[in-house]
Every structure is written in C-alpha cells, then in structure tokens.
Design an enzyme around this catalytic site. Structure first.
Site, PDB file in Angstrom:
ATOM      1  CB  THR A 190      -0.903  -0.031   1.252  1.00  0.00           C
ATOM      2  OG1 THR A 190      -1.891  -1.023   1.053  1.00  0.00           O
ATOM      3  CG2 THR A 190      -1.577   1.312   1.520  1.00  0.00           C
ATOM      4  CB  VAL A 219     -14.015  -0.432   1.720  1.00  0.00           C
ATOM      5  CG1 VAL A 219     -13.233   0.874   1.746  1.00  0.00           C
ATOM      6  CG2 VAL A 219     -14.709  -0.591   0.364  1.00  0.00           C
TER       7      VAL A 219
END
Ligand code: ASP
Length: 321
Positions: A190, A219
C-alpha cells in the site's frame, strides 16, 4: 522549508504478501516518488500536488499494492481505494471499489477539487471519472502474474488449513491481542505520502488494493478520511498502512492529529502512543508516516517491516526498503 515522506506498506515477515521483487526495486520506486515530490516542493508547488504526484507514480509501479500491480480479491479481480486531504482547507477526496480507474489518487483529487462531495464509490465513482474526462481501463490492466501467483499461494494455504477459498478474515479482538492471524494482515505495498510545503501547508494521500484475497466489496481504512488519511495545517498530516479494520476501529490518523492538536503532544509521541495505546491494544498491526507543521517527519510501525522514505529541504533523502 519543505518536508516529504512516502510509504510502500507494512507487513509481517514471511507471509504470502511479502515482497515479490528484489528489495532494491522497492527502494528505487520509493526514491523516484520522493524525487518527484521534491521537484514540486522545491519549485514552490503545494503539498497537495506533491503527495498526489508521489502516490500516482507509486500506483503506476507494479511492485506496489496500488493501481497496477495491486493485490487480488478472492474472485481474482482488483478493487482500488484511495484518499487525499488538504490540511489548509480540510477539503478531502476519497474513492473506493474502483475497478477501472488507473490512478485512483487522481480521481480522489478531482473529488476533492471539483465535486461537492468527499467520498464516491464503485460505479458512481467511475461514472464521475468518465464525466470528468478520465479514460477508464479494463480490470485486467491491473492484474500482474506476481499477484496471480500470490492469490494461488493464499488459496492453497487456505485449502491446507481446511478453510474455504473464500474464508472470512476475522477481525482482531481485544482478547486476541498480539495473536492476529497472519492471513488477516495486509501484504506489503500500500502506498502513501505526506508533505509540508514552503508555505506551511500540509497534505496527505493514501492508495491501496486492500488485502490479498479479500472479499469482494471489502473496503479498508485507506480511503476513509480520519482512519487512513488525515491532514490539518494546525497539527499534522498522516498516512497509514496495515490492518485496515484495526485502523478503521481506532480512527488512527485522526487520533494522531487529535493528540497533537488537543494534548499538545510532539508528533513522535502522538504516533507512538496511538500505535501502542490504540492500535496494538486491539491486535492491529501496521505503520504510519506523518509530518507536522514544523516539518518534523515521523515514521513508525509495529508490523515487522515497513517500506518508507523521506527527505526535507534541510535533510538528505533516506529510504528504508
Ligand atoms: N490498510 C490497507 C487496507 O486494509 C492495506 C494496507 O495498508 O496494506 O485496505
């Protein structure tokens, strides 16, 4: 003075999401993002432009878990999330569940700047991307052989453990402190950036493909303002990486900003306490990059490893990968 930090994710060592290229390649990718952001800041560009450009470059780099090269859901698809925040105005843009936008952070910036909203998801977000002139790509564009292999390994591990391929990832519980299943932890990759520009403006941005083998529709924290991204010129800018559910539950990015704002904690103290007193208490693992209004940069994690780098007008570039 200006200051800039980027991250390339945090993860436990020895899990399916660990790096799939030589360490040096991650180093090169992070350094390129820092150099790009630095050029903008040196030319008196704003912090928001610097974090957007740095994150977009990392999204284009297939090594990182954002944009092209992001991890796959259990269905073998890619779903992308991103957010960006301007500390001067507290304006923010966030997008989630994108399947066809090559640079989610650029769409988040458009939401911040051009729309009256903060958060757009799924088909509606992609429709907004098309309406504002962005070209949509196919989902295959994002899928790399390395991520397909990673998913295959994960599915094999699940099968060996007698779990269905679509096993739910359990959330870390308070009573399970320190015993979070490795599978519930995110892979490296990420990406995020935080910056302070010459004028003292702060900004933060984060972009991710989520966790490997995640449920379709899941999410995490990265696109959630306050959890994965936060910026306020009065205190600091923060981008997080790690176990998204834990960051969501502790609203960690804002928790750090609140410590700086209301308690007057130094940034390093705020980050350390937030990770120890909030995240770790529920078994969450991950890391943070942050910069305060004085240009002080803090990077910290409790995950085993984190890729990050930083520089400032008065500080040489340092990259940890
Ligand atoms: N925080 C991200 C998520 O949970 C993953 C990560 O940072 O690696 O979606």
């Amino acid at each position: 003075m200006y200051a800039l930090a980027v991250h390339g994710g945090a993860a436990a060592r020895g899990q399916a999401g660990e790096r799939h290229a030589p360490r040096q390649d991650y180093h090169t990718g992070l350094a390129a993002a820092l150099e790009l952001g630095q050029r903008i800041l040196e030319q008196h560009g704003c912090a928001l432009d610097a974090v957007e450009a740095a994150v977009a470059l990392l999204e284009d780099n297939p090594l990182f878990n954002a944009g092209r090269g992001a991890v796959l859901t259990f269905a073998g698809t890619v779903e992308l999330d991103a957010s960006i925040m301007d500390g001067s105005t507290l304006r923010a843009g966030a997008v989630a569940q994108l399947r066809r936008v090559s640079n989610p952070i650029r769409l988040a910036r458009r939401v911040l700047e051009r729309s009256p909203h903060v958060f757009l998801v799924g088909d509606g977000a992609e429709a907004y991307a098309a309406e504002t002139g962005m070209t949509l790509v196919s989902n295959e564009y994002f899928i790399t052989p390395a991520r397909m292999q990673q998913l295959a390994v994960l599915q094999q591990r699940r099968a060996q453990a007698g779990q269905p391929a679509r096993a739910e990832v359990r959330q870390p519980q308070r009573e399970q402190q320190g015993r979070v299943s490795p599978e519930s932890q995110p892979p490296l990759g990420t990406v995020g950036a935080v910056a302070r520009d010459h004028q003292g403006r702060l900004a933060a941005a984060t972009s991710t493909g989520g966790t490997a083998g995640q449920r379709v529709g899941r999410v995490g924290d990265s696109p959630v303002i306050g959890a994965g991204t936060y910026a306020d010129d009065q205190c600091c800018a923060v981008s997080t990486t790690g176990h998204g559910e834990a960051f969501l539950r502790t609203v960690l990015a804002h928790d750090i900003a609140a410590r700086v704002c209301y308690r007057g904690d130094a940034l390093a103290v705020a980050v350390e306490r937030a990770l120890e007193e909030r995240l770790a208490v529920i078994g969450g693992r991950g890391g943070v990059i942050a910069v305060d209004r004085h240009g002080e940069i803090v990077t910290r994690h409790n995950a085993g490893q984190m890729y990050y780098g930083y520089l400032a007008s008065n500080r040489e570039m340092h990259v940890n990968a």
